[in-house]
Design a protein around this motif. Structure first.
Motif, PDB file in Angstrom:
ATOM      1  N   ALA A  20     -11.065 -36.386 142.713  1.00  0.00           N
ATOM      2  CA  ALA A  20     -11.805 -35.629 143.709  1.00  0.00           C
ATOM      3  C   ALA A  20     -13.207 -35.444 143.177  1.00  0.00           C
ATOM      4  CB  ALA A  20     -11.162 -34.275 143.982  1.00  0.00           C
ATOM      5  N   ALA A  21     -14.175 -35.333 144.083  1.00  0.00           N
ATOM      6  CA  ALA A  21     -15.567 -35.243 143.660  1.00  0.00           C
ATOM      7  C   ALA A  21     -15.826 -33.996 142.835  1.00  0.00           C
ATOM      8  CB  ALA A  21     -16.469 -35.274 144.890  1.00  0.00           C
ATOM      9  N   ASP A  22     -15.210 -32.875 143.194  1.00  0.00           N
ATOM     10  CA  ASP A  22     -15.503 -31.608 142.545  1.00  0.00           C
ATOM     11  C   ASP A  22     -14.378 -31.125 141.644  1.00  0.00           C
ATOM     12  OD1 ASP A  22     -17.008 -30.642 145.633  1.00  0.00           O
ATOM     13  OD2 ASP A  22     -17.987 -31.442 143.868  1.00  0.00           O
ATOM     14  N   TRP A  23     -13.371 -31.948 141.423  1.00  0.00           N
ATOM     15  CA  TRP A  23     -12.236 -31.559 140.593  1.00  0.00           C
ATOM     16  C   TRP A  23     -12.154 -32.510 139.397  1.00  0.00           C
ATOM     17  CZ3 TRP A  23      -9.391 -27.333 142.266  1.00  0.00           C
ATOM     18  CH2 TRP A  23      -9.558 -26.949 143.604  1.00  0.00           C
ATOM     19  N   PRO A  24     -11.688 -32.013 138.242  1.00  0.00           N
ATOM     20  CA  PRO A  24     -11.543 -32.911 137.089  1.00  0.00           C
ATOM     21  C   PRO A  24     -10.388 -33.890 137.289  1.00  0.00           C
ATOM     22  CG  PRO A  24     -10.635 -30.748 136.587  1.00  0.00           C
ATOM     23  CD  PRO A  24     -11.330 -30.619 137.921  1.00  0.00           C
ATOM     24  N   ASP A  25     -10.489 -35.056 136.640  1.00  0.00           N
ATOM     25  CA  ASP A  25      -9.413 -36.029 136.667  1.00  0.00           C
ATOM     26  C   ASP A  25      -8.302 -35.587 135.718  1.00  0.00           C
ATOM     27  OD1 ASP A  25     -10.831 -37.605 138.407  1.00  0.00           O
ATOM     28  OD2 ASP A  25     -11.586 -38.962 136.858  1.00  0.00           O
ATOM     29  N   VAL A  26      -7.063 -35.788 136.128  1.00  0.00           N
ATOM     30  CA  VAL A  26      -5.915 -35.522 135.266  1.00  0.00           C
ATOM     31  C   VAL A  26      -5.185 -36.839 135.062  1.00  0.00           C
ATOM     32  CG1 VAL A  26      -3.776 -34.238 134.963  1.00  0.00           C
ATOM     33  CG2 VAL A  26      -5.712 -33.161 136.125  1.00  0.00           C
ATOM     34  N   PRO A  27      -5.191 -37.386 133.856  1.00  0.00           N
ATOM     35  CA  PRO A  27      -4.525 -38.670 133.623  1.00  0.00           C
ATOM     36  C   PRO A  27      -3.009 -38.515 133.671  1.00  0.00           C
ATOM     37  CG  PRO A  27      -5.281 -37.731 131.551  1.00  0.00           C
ATOM     38  CD  PRO A  27      -5.811 -36.834 132.629  1.00  0.00           C
ATOM     39  N   VAL A  28      -2.328 -39.590 134.040  1.00  0.00           N
ATOM     40  CA  VAL A  28      -0.866 -39.648 133.987  1.00  0.00           C
ATOM     41  C   VAL A  28      -0.483 -40.966 133.321  1.00  0.00           C
ATOM     42  CG1 VAL A  28      -0.529 -38.195 136.022  1.00  0.00           C
ATOM     43  CG2 VAL A  28      -0.704 -40.674 136.294  1.00  0.00           C
ATOM     44  N   PRO A  29       0.682 -41.034 132.686  1.00  0.00           N
ATOM     45  CA  PRO A  29       1.097 -42.271 132.020  1.00  0.00           C
ATOM     46  C   PRO A  29       1.220 -43.441 132.999  1.00  0.00           C
ATOM     47  CG  PRO A  29       2.450 -40.424 131.307  1.00  0.00           C
ATOM     48  CD  PRO A  29       1.656 -39.940 132.474  1.00  0.00           C
ATOM     49  N   GLN A  56       7.886 -41.833 133.814  1.00  0.00           N
ATOM     50  CA  GLN A  56       8.921 -42.658 133.203  1.00  0.00           C
ATOM     51  C   GLN A  56       9.117 -42.352 131.727  1.00  0.00           C
ATOM     52  OE1 GLN A  56       8.119 -46.784 134.071  1.00  0.00           O
ATOM     53  NE2 GLN A  56       8.252 -46.484 136.289  1.00  0.00           N
ATOM     54  N   VAL A  57       8.520 -41.260 131.245  1.00  0.00           N
ATOM     55  CA  VAL A  57       8.703 -40.841 129.853  1.00  0.00           C
ATOM     56  C   VAL A  57       9.379 -39.479 129.847  1.00  0.00           C
ATOM     57  CG1 VAL A  57       6.724 -42.146 129.023  1.00  0.00           C
ATOM     58  CG2 VAL A  57       6.391 -39.789 129.788  1.00  0.00           C
ATOM     59  N   ASP A  58      10.103 -39.167 128.755  1.00  0.00           N
ATOM     60  CA  ASP A  58      10.809 -37.891 128.686  1.00  0.00           C
ATOM     61  C   ASP A  58       9.818 -36.754 128.427  1.00  0.00           C
ATOM     62  OD1 ASP A  58      10.272 -37.684 125.915  1.00  0.00           O
ATOM     63  OD2 ASP A  58      12.167 -38.598 125.378  1.00  0.00           O
ATOM     64  N   PRO A  59      10.244 -35.494 128.617  1.00  0.00           N
ATOM     65  CA  PRO A  59       9.313 -34.364 128.484  1.00  0.00           C
ATOM     66  C   PRO A  59       8.572 -34.308 127.146  1.00  0.00           C
ATOM     67  CG  PRO A  59      11.293 -33.643 129.600  1.00  0.00           C
ATOM     68  CD  PRO A  59      11.554 -35.057 129.141  1.00  0.00           C
ATOM     69  N   GLN A  60       9.269 -34.571 126.045  1.00  0.00           N
ATOM     70  CA  GLN A  60       8.606 -34.510 124.741  1.00  0.00           C
ATOM     71  C   GLN A  60       7.495 -35.551 124.635  1.00  0.00           C
ATOM     72  OE1 GLN A  60      11.290 -34.867 121.413  1.00  0.00           O
ATOM     73  NE2 GLN A  60       9.692 -34.530 119.886  1.00  0.00           N
ATOM     74  N   ALA A  61       7.787 -36.758 125.111  1.00  0.00           N
ATOM     75  CA  ALA A  61       6.769 -37.807 125.072  1.00  0.00           C
ATOM     76  C   ALA A  61       5.613 -37.479 126.010  1.00  0.00           C
ATOM     77  CB  ALA A  61       7.395 -39.150 125.451  1.00  0.00           C
ATOM     78  N   LEU A  62       5.905 -36.839 127.124  1.00  0.00           N
ATOM     79  CA  LEU A  62       4.852 -36.477 128.068  1.00  0.00           C
ATOM     80  C   LEU A  62       3.937 -35.414 127.480  1.00  0.00           C
ATOM     81  CD1 LEU A  62       3.644 -36.957 130.827  1.00  0.00           C
ATOM     82  CD2 LEU A  62       5.287 -35.316 131.790  1.00  0.00           C
ATOM     83  N   TYR A  66      -0.303 -35.710 126.641  1.00  0.00           N
ATOM     84  CA  TYR A  66      -1.411 -34.810 126.946  1.00  0.00           C
ATOM     85  C   TYR A  66      -2.061 -34.246 125.679  1.00  0.00           C
ATOM     86  CZ  TYR A  66      -0.362 -35.282 131.841  1.00  0.00           C
ATOM     87  OH  TYR A  66      -0.185 -35.817 133.091  1.00  0.00           O
ATOM     88  N   GLU A  67      -1.284 -34.088 124.624  1.00  0.00           N
ATOM     89  CA  GLU A  67      -1.889 -33.657 123.360  1.00  0.00           C
ATOM     90  C   GLU A  67      -2.842 -34.728 122.827  1.00  0.00           C
ATOM     91  OE1 GLU A  67       1.471 -30.661 121.477  1.00  0.00           O
ATOM     92  OE2 GLU A  67       1.667 -32.821 121.135  1.00  0.00           O
ATOM     93  N   ARG A  68      -2.562 -35.994 123.082  1.00  0.00           N
ATOM     94  CA  ARG A  68      -3.475 -37.066 122.669  1.00  0.00           C
ATOM     95  C   ARG A  68      -4.682 -37.162 123.600  1.00  0.00           C
ATOM     96  NH1 ARG A  68       1.557 -39.415 121.969  1.00  0.00           N
ATOM     97  NH2 ARG A  68       1.395 -40.606 123.924  1.00  0.00           N
ATOM     98  N   GLN A  69      -4.467 -36.863 124.870  1.00  0.00           N
ATOM     99  CA  GLN A  69      -5.575 -36.893 125.825  1.00  0.00           C
ATOM    100  C   GLN A  69      -6.596 -35.806 125.527  1.00  0.00           C
ATOM    101  OE1 GLN A  69      -6.106 -39.157 128.358  1.00  0.00           O
ATOM    102  NE2 GLN A  69      -4.316 -40.277 127.588  1.00  0.00           N
ATOM    103  N   TRP A  70      -6.093 -34.620 125.165  1.00  0.00           N
ATOM    104  CA  TRP A  70      -6.967 -33.460 124.931  1.00  0.00           C
ATOM    105  C   TRP A  70      -6.668 -32.872 123.549  1.00  0.00           C
ATOM    106  CZ3 TRP A  70      -4.185 -32.133 129.943  1.00  0.00           C
ATOM    107  CH2 TRP A  70      -4.800 -32.756 131.043  1.00  0.00           C
TER     108      TRP A  70
END
Length: 219
Positions: A20-29, A56-62, A66-70
């Motif tokens: 979105a133009a005014d919203w931050p991007d949120v990456p997904v696997p 398609q990844v389990d909660p721990q991997a997910l 996000y810890e690697r993304q941020w």
């Protein structure tokens, strides 16, 4: 993020980041799929958007994704069966609610614009309500116009239904259908229309009074 309740406004399917133009991007696997719940709503005075995803990844991997993304900029909490990842980015706060789904995960991504001042409009503003009623939630959908309110009143379901039946016609609302709501009723419902609008009211006894849920949509 407060869980968005009674939302049924799913829109276009997507795969990849939330844009979105005014919203931050949120990456997904890679390989994820999802859908919008709403691209823009006002939840109790706060501007938000919400999407739901199948990962398609389990909660721990997910969480690790996000810890690697941020790196160093996430807060992780266990809330019952959910894992909640929080991240602040500029004027927004991102919340990702993760639950296990088989070998993968389901995630609800919420983005909230952090207010710079107290909302000027009180919750429930402009909506007819019994004297003394407490407004618990007020959600307005801006991309697909509609509104959901939750209230609590000391009145019985019968008295609550009669309150709206006696006052809504003066505001141009026409009663379309209703369930019998006697003095001992624990639950009842009424539907109204007004021009291109529809509203359903549900009354349930509980908490020493009645909970009222109003769903208002524009056709």
């Amino acid at each position: 993020m407060r869980r968005v309740v009674e939302v049924a406004l799913a829109a276009m399917l997507l795969a990849g980041p939330v844009h979105a133009a005014d919203w931050p991007d949120v990456p997904v696997p890679k390989g994820s799929s999802g859908q919008w719940v709403t691209k823009h709503m006002i939840n109790n005075g706060l501007h938000m958007r919400v999407s739901q995803h199948r990962m398609q990844v389990d909660p721990q991997a997910l969480v690790g994704f996000y810890e690697r993304q941020w790196p160093g900029k996430v807060v992780v909490n266990e809330v019952g069966a959910k894992t909640v990842v929080g991240h602040a980015e500029g004027d927004h706060f991102i919340t990702i609610e993760i639950t296990r789904d088989g070998a993968g995960s389901e995630a609800q991504i919420g983005i909230m614009k952090m207010p710079k001042e107290k909302p000027r409009q009180a919750m429930g503003a402009g909506f007819l309500k019994p004297a003394g009623a407490q407004v618990l939630n007020d959600i307005q959908y801006l991309d697909n116009p509609g509104r959901t309110l939750s209230l609590q009143t000391a009145l019985s379901p019968q008295q609550s239904e009669a309150f709206y039946r006696g006052r809504l016609p003066a505001q141009g609302w026409k009663l379309e259908r209703s369930q019998p709501c006697g003095s001992t009723a624990t639950s009842c419902m009424a539907s109204y229309t007004k021009a291109d609008q529809q509203m359903q009211l549900v009354f349930n006894r509980g908490g020493g009074g009645t909970s009222i849920v109003a769903n208002q949509i524009q056709q």
